[in-house]
Design a protein around this motif. Structure first.
Motif, PDB file in Angstrom:
ATOM      1  N   ALA A  49      33.755 -67.772  12.891  1.00 35.12           N
ATOM      2  CA  ALA A  49      34.959 -68.542  12.547  1.00 35.12           C
ATOM      3  C   ALA A  49      36.060 -68.305  13.572  1.00 35.12           C
ATOM      4  O   ALA A  49      36.742 -69.242  13.997  1.00 35.12           O
ATOM      5  CB  ALA A  49      35.446 -68.173  11.146  1.00 35.12           C
ATOM      6  N   LEU A  50      36.229 -67.064  13.985  1.00 30.01           N
ATOM      7  CA  LEU A  50      37.254 -66.736  14.979  1.00 30.01           C
ATOM      8  C   LEU A  50      36.893 -67.294  16.354  1.00 30.01           C
ATOM      9  O   LEU A  50      37.735 -67.893  17.034  1.00 30.01           O
ATOM     10  CB  LEU A  50      37.443 -65.223  15.050  1.00 30.01           C
ATOM     11  CG  LEU A  50      37.996 -64.565  13.787  1.00 30.01           C
ATOM     12  CD1 LEU A  50      37.952 -63.051  13.914  1.00 30.01           C
ATOM     13  CD2 LEU A  50      39.394 -65.057  13.479  1.00 30.01           C
ATOM     14  N   GLN A  51      35.659 -67.097  16.771  1.00 32.88           N
ATOM     15  CA  GLN A  51      35.219 -67.583  18.083  1.00 32.88           C
ATOM     16  C   GLN A  51      35.315 -69.095  18.194  1.00 32.88           C
ATOM     17  O   GLN A  51      35.661 -69.621  19.253  1.00 32.88           O
ATOM     18  CB  GLN A  51      33.771 -67.153  18.353  1.00 32.88           C
ATOM     19  CG  GLN A  51      33.603 -65.679  18.610  1.00 32.88           C
ATOM     20  CD  GLN A  51      32.133 -65.284  18.684  1.00 32.88           C
ATOM     21  OE1 GLN A  51      31.248 -66.131  18.727  1.00 32.88           O
ATOM     22  NE2 GLN A  51      31.875 -63.993  18.687  1.00 32.88           N
ATOM     23  N   GLU A  52      34.998 -69.781  17.115  1.00 32.37           N
ATOM     24  CA  GLU A  52      34.968 -71.247  17.130  1.00 32.37           C
ATOM     25  C   GLU A  52      36.322 -71.868  16.758  1.00 32.37           C
ATOM     26  O   GLU A  52      36.453 -73.084  16.752  1.00 32.37           O
ATOM     27  CB  GLU A  52      33.882 -71.762  16.190  1.00 32.37           C
ATOM     28  CG  GLU A  52      32.475 -71.376  16.612  1.00 32.37           C
ATOM     29  CD  GLU A  52      32.017 -72.057  17.883  1.00 32.37           C
ATOM     30  OE1 GLU A  52      32.616 -73.075  18.299  1.00 32.37           O
ATOM     31  OE2 GLU A  52      31.033 -71.576  18.481  1.00 32.37           O
ATOM     32  N   ASP A  53      37.310 -71.032  16.417  1.00 28.87           N
ATOM     33  CA  ASP A  53      38.659 -71.488  16.092  1.00 28.87           C
ATOM     34  C   ASP A  53      38.638 -72.569  15.009  1.00 28.87           C
ATOM     35  O   ASP A  53      39.188 -73.656  15.173  1.00 28.87           O
ATOM     36  CB  ASP A  53      39.358 -71.991  17.364  1.00 28.87           C
ATOM     37  CG  ASP A  53      40.851 -72.179  17.156  1.00 28.87           C
ATOM     38  OD1 ASP A  53      41.432 -71.480  16.312  1.00 28.87           O
ATOM     39  OD2 ASP A  53      41.431 -73.054  17.839  1.00 28.87           O
ATOM     40  N   VAL A  54      38.000 -72.241  13.884  1.00 23.33           N
ATOM     41  CA  VAL A  54      37.884 -73.206  12.799  1.00 23.33           C
ATOM     42  C   VAL A  54      39.123 -73.174  11.912  1.00 23.33           C
ATOM     43  O   VAL A  54      39.827 -72.170  11.834  1.00 23.33           O
ATOM     44  CB  VAL A  54      36.606 -72.970  11.957  1.00 23.33           C
ATOM     45  CG1 VAL A  54      35.357 -73.086  12.816  1.00 23.33           C
ATOM     46  CG2 VAL A  54      36.645 -71.643  11.218  1.00 23.33           C
ATOM     47  N   ALA A  55      39.342 -74.273  11.223  1.00 17.99           N
ATOM     48  CA  ALA A  55      40.444 -74.369  10.263  1.00 17.99           C
ATOM     49  C   ALA A  55      39.994 -73.990   8.862  1.00 17.99           C
ATOM     50  O   ALA A  55      40.816 -73.658   8.013  1.00 17.99           O
ATOM     51  CB  ALA A  55      41.003 -75.793  10.252  1.00 17.99           C
ATOM     52  N   LEU A  56      38.678 -74.032   8.629  1.00 19.04           N
ATOM     53  CA  LEU A  56      38.161 -73.820   7.284  1.00 19.04           C
ATOM     54  C   LEU A  56      36.756 -73.252   7.352  1.00 19.04           C
ATOM     55  O   LEU A  56      35.975 -73.635   8.221  1.00 19.04           O
ATOM     56  CB  LEU A  56      38.150 -75.155   6.544  1.00 19.04           C
ATOM     57  CG  LEU A  56      37.621 -75.196   5.126  1.00 19.04           C
ATOM     58  CD1 LEU A  56      38.514 -76.074   4.251  1.00 19.04           C
ATOM     59  CD2 LEU A  56      36.194 -75.708   5.095  1.00 19.04           C
ATOM     60  N   GLU A  75      38.745 -61.300   2.335  1.00 16.55           N
ATOM     61  CA  GLU A  75      39.264 -59.999   2.777  1.00 16.55           C
ATOM     62  C   GLU A  75      38.988 -59.774   4.263  1.00 16.55           C
ATOM     63  O   GLU A  75      39.854 -59.276   4.995  1.00 16.55           O
ATOM     64  CB  GLU A  75      38.647 -58.873   1.954  1.00 16.55           C
ATOM     65  CG  GLU A  75      39.135 -58.840   0.522  1.00 16.55           C
ATOM     66  CD  GLU A  75      38.280 -57.955  -0.378  1.00 16.55           C
ATOM     67  OE1 GLU A  75      37.437 -57.181   0.133  1.00 16.55           O
ATOM     68  OE2 GLU A  75      38.446 -58.039  -1.610  1.00 16.55           O
ATOM     69  N   ALA A  76      37.804 -60.126   4.724  1.00 17.81           N
ATOM     70  CA  ALA A  76      37.451 -59.932   6.129  1.00 17.81           C
ATOM     71  C   ALA A  76      38.291 -60.825   7.038  1.00 17.81           C
ATOM     72  O   ALA A  76      38.701 -60.408   8.127  1.00 17.81           O
ATOM     73  CB  ALA A  76      35.958 -60.197   6.347  1.00 17.81           C
ATOM     74  N   LEU A  77      38.578 -62.045   6.608  1.00 20.16           N
ATOM     75  CA  LEU A  77      39.446 -62.929   7.397  1.00 20.16           C
ATOM     76  C   LEU A  77      40.864 -62.369   7.453  1.00 20.16           C
ATOM     77  O   LEU A  77      41.499 -62.370   8.507  1.00 20.16           O
ATOM     78  CB  LEU A  77      39.439 -64.345   6.829  1.00 20.16           C
ATOM     79  CG  LEU A  77      38.189 -65.169   7.114  1.00 20.16           C
ATOM     80  CD1 LEU A  77      38.132 -66.408   6.237  1.00 20.16           C
ATOM     81  CD2 LEU A  77      38.111 -65.542   8.590  1.00 20.16           C
ATOM     82  N   ARG A  78      41.365 -61.871   6.323  1.00 15.32           N
ATOM     83  CA  ARG A  78      42.696 -61.253   6.302  1.00 15.32           C
ATOM     84  C   ARG A  78      42.744 -60.051   7.235  1.00 15.32           C
ATOM     85  O   ARG A  78      43.715 -59.873   7.979  1.00 15.32           O
ATOM     86  CB  ARG A  78      43.063 -60.825   4.885  1.00 15.32           C
ATOM     87  CG  ARG A  78      43.459 -61.970   3.992  1.00 15.32           C
ATOM     88  CD  ARG A  78      43.898 -61.492   2.618  1.00 15.32           C
ATOM     89  NE  ARG A  78      44.143 -62.636   1.754  1.00 15.32           N
ATOM     90  CZ  ARG A  78      43.882 -62.669   0.464  1.00 15.32           C
ATOM     91  NH1 ARG A  78      43.396 -61.602  -0.147  1.00 15.32           N
ATOM     92  NH2 ARG A  78      44.134 -63.756  -0.236  1.00 15.32           N
ATOM     93  N   ALA A  79      41.714 -59.226   7.193  1.00 17.86           N
ATOM     94  CA  ALA A  79      41.657 -58.032   8.042  1.00 17.86           C
ATOM     95  C   ALA A  79      41.653 -58.403   9.518  1.00 17.86           C
ATOM     96  O   ALA A  79      42.117 -57.625  10.363  1.00 17.86           O
ATOM     97  CB  ALA A  79      40.431 -57.194   7.699  1.00 17.86           C
ATOM     98  N   ALA A  80      41.141 -59.584   9.834  1.00 14.43           N
ATOM     99  CA  ALA A  80      41.082 -60.061  11.223  1.00 14.43           C
ATOM    100  C   ALA A  80      42.318 -60.879  11.591  1.00 14.43           C
ATOM    101  O   ALA A  80      42.341 -61.541  12.623  1.00 14.43           O
ATOM    102  CB  ALA A  80      39.825 -60.902  11.429  1.00 14.43           C
ATOM    103  N   ASP A  81      43.356 -60.838  10.748  1.00 18.40           N
ATOM    104  CA  ASP A  81      44.581 -61.612  10.958  1.00 18.40           C
ATOM    105  C   ASP A  81      44.298 -63.111  11.015  1.00 18.40           C
ATOM    106  O   ASP A  81      44.914 -63.843  11.790  1.00 18.40           O
ATOM    107  CB  ASP A  81      45.308 -61.183  12.232  1.00 18.40           C
ATOM    108  CG  ASP A  81      46.438 -60.212  11.953  1.00 18.40           C
ATOM    109  OD1 ASP A  81      46.851 -60.118  10.786  1.00 18.40           O
ATOM    110  OD2 ASP A  81      46.899 -59.578  12.912  1.00 18.40           O
TER     111      ASP A  81
END
Length: 132
Positions: A49-56, A75-81
């Motif tokens: 999700a981070l590498q591909e710069d997704v919105a959802l 939680e993992a997305l929050r932890a990754a800002d």
């Protein structure tokens, strides 16, 4: 440029027909869709999700572990800002678990039988909030 979304199959669930239908439907509606395939770890989903710069991120879960897997993903997305990435979940979701999923951080829940037109409308509304 098309809005990018990730369709993911977390956990040990090996059934992906529904996820592929959702991915194709979103693609046909103008989204750029990244599909992870089956049996993905939460850490890998978040990394993609981070590498591909997704919105959802759309989680497709049929295994019964939807509440735990959704909470771990949020939680993992929050932890990754990356808490600006909306998380939606679909699959075999009992009606009694919908509020639990929303409380766990899901932006929307799509139980089996949700009309594809409704899914597209809701995903578009959620991604417009992020990119708008």
């Amino acid at each position: 440029m098309a809005t990018r979304v990730l369709v993911a199959k977390p956990g040990l669930d090996g059934h992906d027909r529904g996820a592929k239908i959702v991915a194709r439907t979103l693609r046909d509606a103008g989204f750029e869709v990244i599909y992870t395939g089956i049996r993905q770890r939460i850490e890998d989903i978040v990394s993609i999700a981070l590498q591909e710069d997704v919105a959802l991120v759309g989680l497709s879960i049929l295994s019964g572990a939807h509440v735990a897997l959704t909470a771990r993903t949020v939680e993992a997305l929050r932890a990754a800002d990356a808490d600006d990435i909306a998380v939606v979940v679909g699959g075999t979701i009992p009606q009694g678990d919908v509020q639990k999923l929303l409380d766990a951080g899901a932006a929307a829940v799509f139980p089996t039988g949700t009309a594809l037109e409704l899914l597209v409308t809701e995903v578009r509304a959620l991604t417009d909030k992020v990119s708008g």
